[in-house]
Each structure stands twice: as C-alpha cells, then as structure tokens.
Design an enzyme around this catalytic site. Structure first.
Site, mmCIF file in Angstrom:
data_model
loop_
_atom_site.group_PDB
_atom_site.id
_atom_site.type_symbol
_atom_site.label_atom_id
_atom_site.label_comp_id
_atom_site.label_asym_id
_atom_site.label_seq_id
_atom_site.Cartn_x
_atom_site.Cartn_y
_atom_site.Cartn_z
ATOM 1 N N GLU A 1 0.830 -1.212 0.000
ATOM 2 C CA GLU A 1 0.000 0.000 0.000
ATOM 3 C C GLU A 1 0.865 1.264 0.000
ATOM 4 O OE1 GLU A 1 -3.364 -0.483 2.609
ATOM 5 O OE2 GLU A 1 -3.930 1.615 2.431
ATOM 6 N N HIS B 1 6.842 -27.133 0.463
ATOM 7 C CA HIS B 1 6.114 -28.202 -0.228
ATOM 8 C C HIS B 1 5.038 -27.625 -1.138
ATOM 9 C CE1 HIS B 1 8.068 -31.343 2.183
ATOM 10 N NE2 HIS B 1 8.185 -30.339 3.037
ATOM 11 N N LYS C 1 -12.918 2.808 -2.426
ATOM 12 C CA LYS C 1 -13.858 3.216 -1.373
ATOM 13 C C LYS C 1 -14.908 4.161 -1.967
ATOM 14 C CE LYS C 1 -10.981 3.155 2.877
ATOM 15 N NZ LYS C 1 -10.452 3.913 4.003
HETATM 16 O O1 PA5 Z 1 -2.888 2.122 5.766
HETATM 17 C C1 PA5 Z 1 -3.993 2.585 5.619
HETATM 18 O O2 PA5 Z 1 -4.231 3.810 5.676
HETATM 19 C C2 PA5 Z 1 -5.192 1.683 5.398
HETATM 20 O O3 PA5 Z 1 -4.850 0.364 5.225
HETATM 21 C C3 PA5 Z 1 -6.141 1.795 6.578
HETATM 22 O O4 PA5 Z 1 -5.503 1.311 7.733
HETATM 23 C C4 PA5 Z 1 -7.434 1.024 6.320
HETATM 24 O O5 PA5 Z 1 -8.033 1.453 5.116
HETATM 25 C C5 PA5 Z 1 -8.406 1.237 7.464
HETATM 26 O O6 PA5 Z 1 -8.619 2.609 7.643
HETATM 27 P P1 PA5 Z 1 -9.246 3.188 8.957
HETATM 28 O O7 PA5 Z 1 -8.336 2.904 10.098
HETATM 29 O O8 PA5 Z 1 -9.388 4.640 8.698
HETATM 30 O O9 PA5 Z 1 -10.563 2.514 9.149
#
Ligand code: PA5
Length: 463
Positions: free
Chosen positions: A289, A318, A432
C-alpha cells in the site's frame, strides 16, 4: 538481543548474475545519499518515528483501563481493517501460544480471549456470535478515519445487538480507537459516551501499530507493550544511521530497489515460524500500500511498487519453493529465521533399522526447521535466486517491536528511493469512493455518473 539482516545471497559474488553487484550499489550512491538526507529532513513529519518515545502517558492510560476492565471481559474483539487490524493480529500471533483462545483462563494469565473481525463477510461475523457471548465481550472499534464502511458496519450491527440486550449498559462493551479530531467515530463516541483512545493525527493507518491501535489489544491480552516500544526504539537507533550500509532498513530498501529495477518485482516474505505468519501479512500491507503508486512526487506516471508475497517455512517448501528455485528471476526471497524457539521438541530415536528415517532420531524439531531453512537458502543460492535472511534471536515483545519498526523504516526509505509518497493510498480511496457512489451516498453523485458511463459488460465474455 538484536535482529540481524544477512544479505550475502543478494550479492552477485554469491548468487551470480541475477544478484546485486557492489557496482550497482555504488552507482546508486547519489540517489541513496539524497534519500538519506530526505529521511533526516522529514523525520519530524514522520510522526510514527516518535512513537517509541512519546507514549508514556498513553501506556499508563491503557494499563489502567485494562486493569479496570479485564476481569469482566471474556472476549476482546477488534473491529477494524487494514492498518487497524493486521498489526494487532500479527503481534498477538507472534507473542502468544497459537491455541491461546482454547487455553483455560488461568493459563492465559487471567486475560480474555482475543478475536479480530476484519472483513464484512456476513458468515464470519455471524459465526463469531456462536463462540462469544456479547454480554461478556468488549468490542474495540478501531478506525483512524472514523468512517471506513467495513468497520462502521460491524460497529453498527454490534451496537444494535448490544443495546437490544443491555440497553444503556451497552456502552460499557464498546471502546473506540480513532483520530481525536476527524471522522464519524469520534463524534459518535463523544455523543454516546464510549471510552476512547486516540490515534495521533499525523500517524497513518499502516504505520499505527505502535499507537493504541496495537497497544490496547496487545495489553488486553497480557502482552508487555512497554517492551514492544523499547524494541522499536532499539531499531530506531539502528535505522537512524546515515551510513546506509550500517543501517538495516536502508540496505534492505536499497537491495530491493536495485532488484526491482532489474525486473524482480516480487518480494517474498517467508518466516520459518508459525508465530510470524501474520507478520508477513502485515509486511505485505505496508510494502504494497505504501509503494504501489501511479505517480511519483513530481506528478510523473511511474506505476511503482514491488508485489509482496506471503509464504511460510517450512510449509511452503512443499508448495511454492519449487517456483522460487526453478521459476523466473522475478523475485527477491526474504527468509525470516529464529535462533531460539520458545519450545524444544526432540524426535524420539525410533526406526533405527531404516536409515532414511532413523537419521531423524534424537534430533530436535528446532534443529530440523533451522536446517530446512538453511537448505532452502542453499537451494535458492544454487539456482541463482537472490535472497536474504532476517534473524530474530527469539520471538518476544522486544524483537517484534524491532521487526515492526524495521519494516516501517525500510518502507519509508524505499519510498524515497522510488520518489513516491509512501504515506498515501489514492488507489484504495478510489475503490472506497466507487462503493460509496454505488450505494448512492450523498456527495458522490459525480462518481456515480462516472461509474454509470463505464461500458456495459458483454454477455459473450461471460460463460
Ligand atoms: O494504511 C492505511 O491507511 C489503510 O490500510 C487503513 O488502515 C485502512 O483502510 C483502514 O482505515 P481506517 O483505520 O481509517 O478505518
């Protein structure tokens, strides 16, 4: 008790022509120096780097809350996703007996069972209620933005269920972890009177494990959160060295960066310990990410990133290792070993009349797993497959704190080398926003029009 990184097998002198040469590194020096300078200049803006040092008050509040609540709670349930769930899962799995929830309470140190609901799969959430009693559970709603649909939908289902059963007392079964200023959850928490812990505004989701996001669930299961933070501080010191060759996070990033430029666009994370399996999941998120970006910091299209793959030693010897040894030269394999496992199991001396089995007699499983890791390392080397090994002296709070911080620093440095913003996630936001538009959420009318303009699916291509 420091974790180490052995990268001999990344180097051409060892692994051959598909490795990284000293010349490759030396040619990159100007870019590395610029990245080192950027990390220094941006240190104050990287609030996650202060977490090992600035949370004494938070730790105190968490411990007081745990002391007050723990005896009345049978199950502690995290409701969160991504950076708000993977860290709590990774730390819990690393530190505790894998059958933690099945142990009697006294063998859990008097702490509650631990669950994470990190998806909106209706089966999984419904089945959770077949093993927990909501009236004896504490639900930790974790969301930095305070508005993630997945987490908020779980919260709404559970709040409704609790209120139907318990009325006003429902609020004693909910604790929120969120940004103190923005989002819906903080507004709800204040309006409805839930206990709340705060995620520092400047710390992003996947860099937030060492905030109450990870500290509260860990403390609620008896994990020593001060030791976790101390481990992170140890690694911060190592990762603050300007000399990149002495800085484990920087050299990890440099080697992966060069490998990536050479076409190795996959990074396999393969711990040789079941306790670190979710740590590979946590790494996969932060690496993917943070580094998977369409644009660089100058707005140029770059489509950057290296795909993380999770594997488990020896299980995946394996399954996937055949591909790693004899498949394409498109990956770096990171083995994660443990020097001292927390248990020792000796294989009995049976079947000495069968040499192909008898050799195992008297050997410990500890030795077997370590030898198999060395054997895989050798097989990869022989096939010319670049690999490196991270070693933990033991899996404990301190070394897990080190490992978390090591991957965070390596990710940030890789972001600098790639010249991308490692701290945003526009690709995630796009998905989203499309979901909001499909639900007709107010404010997403334009996105809805954009979606409706996409080409209709052709039946010919559906069989
Ligand atoms: O790293 C990030 O920003 C995302 O993976 C968030 O952790 C994830 O989308 C969850 O977001 P939030 O904590 O706002 O619910």
């Amino acid at each position: 008790m420091k974790i180490t990184l052995d990268y001999n097998n990344m180097m051409t002198d060892y692994v051959g022509r598909y490795g990284v040469s000293e010349q490759d590194i030396s040619e990159l020096k100007p870019q590395i120096e610029a990245a080192v300078a950027a990390m220094k200049a941006k240190r104050a803006a990287m609030a996650w780097r202060d977490l090992p040092y600035n949370q004494a008050e938070t730790v105190k509040e968490i411990k007081e809350y745990v002391d007050e609540m723990k005896d009345s709670v049978d199950a502690f349930v995290v409701l969160g996703i991504g950076g708000s769930a993977l860290g709590p899962m990774a730390v819990q799995q690393a530190i505790h007996n894998p059958y933690y929830n099945e142990l009697p309470r006294d063998k859990r140190g008097g702490f509650p069972k631990f669950y994470v609901a990190d998806n909106v799969d209706p089966e999984k959430l419904a089945y959770l209620f077949t093993v927990i009693d909501p009236e004896k559970s504490l639900f930790n709603v974790i969301t930095k933005s305070g508005s993630t649909s997945e987490t908020m939908s779980q919260f709404m289902i559970i709040k409704d269920l609790l209120e139907n059963k318990l009325g006003d007392a429902a609020k004693e079964h909910i604790v929120c972890t969120t940004d103190g200023k923005t989002g819906n959850l903080i507004k709800i928490a204040q309006r409805e009177g839930y206990s709340t812990f705060y995620i520092p505004s400047a710390v992003g989701g996947r860099f937030s494990e060492l905030t109450p996001v990870g500290l509260l669930p860990a403390a609620f299961c008896g994990i020593d959160i001060e030791a976790l933070l101390k481990g992170a501080a140890v690694m911060d010191e190592l990762c603050s060295a300007d000399d990149f060759e002495k800085n484990p996070a920087y050299i990890f990033a440099v080697l992966n960066y060069i490998a990536l430029k050479q076409g190795k666009n996959i990074c396999v994370m393969m711990p040789y310990a079941d306790s670190l399996k979710y740590m590979a999941d946590w790494f996969a998120q932060i690496w993917a990410e943070s580094l998977g970006k369409k644009y660089d910091m100058n707005g140029k299209e770059v489509w950057a990133g290296q795909t993380p793959v999770k594997a488990l030693g020896v299980t995946d010897q394996h399954s996937q290792v055949q591909l790693y040894t004899e498949g394409p030269f498109d990956k770096v394999i990171v083995l994660v070993g443990v020097e001292q496992y927390r248990e020792t199991l000796t294989i009995p001396k049976l079947y000495s009349d069968m040499p192909s089995l008898g050799f195992l007699g008297g050997v410990t499983q500890n030795k077997l797993i370590q030898t198999e890791m060395m054997a895989t390392e050798y097989a990869l080397l022989k096939s010319g497959k670049p690999n490196m090994t991270i070693t933990l002296p033991e899996v404990n709070e301190n070394t897990v704190g080190q490992l978390l911080y090591f991957f965070e620093a390596a990710t940030a440095f890789a972001g600098e080398l790639l010249n991308i913003n490692a701290f945003d996630q526009p690709g995630v936001e796009e998905g989203k926003n499309a979901a909001y538009a499909m639900f007709g959420r107010p404010g997403y009318e334009e996105k809805k029009r954009e979606l409706e303009a996409r080409p209709a699916k052709d039946e010919r291509f559906i069989v």
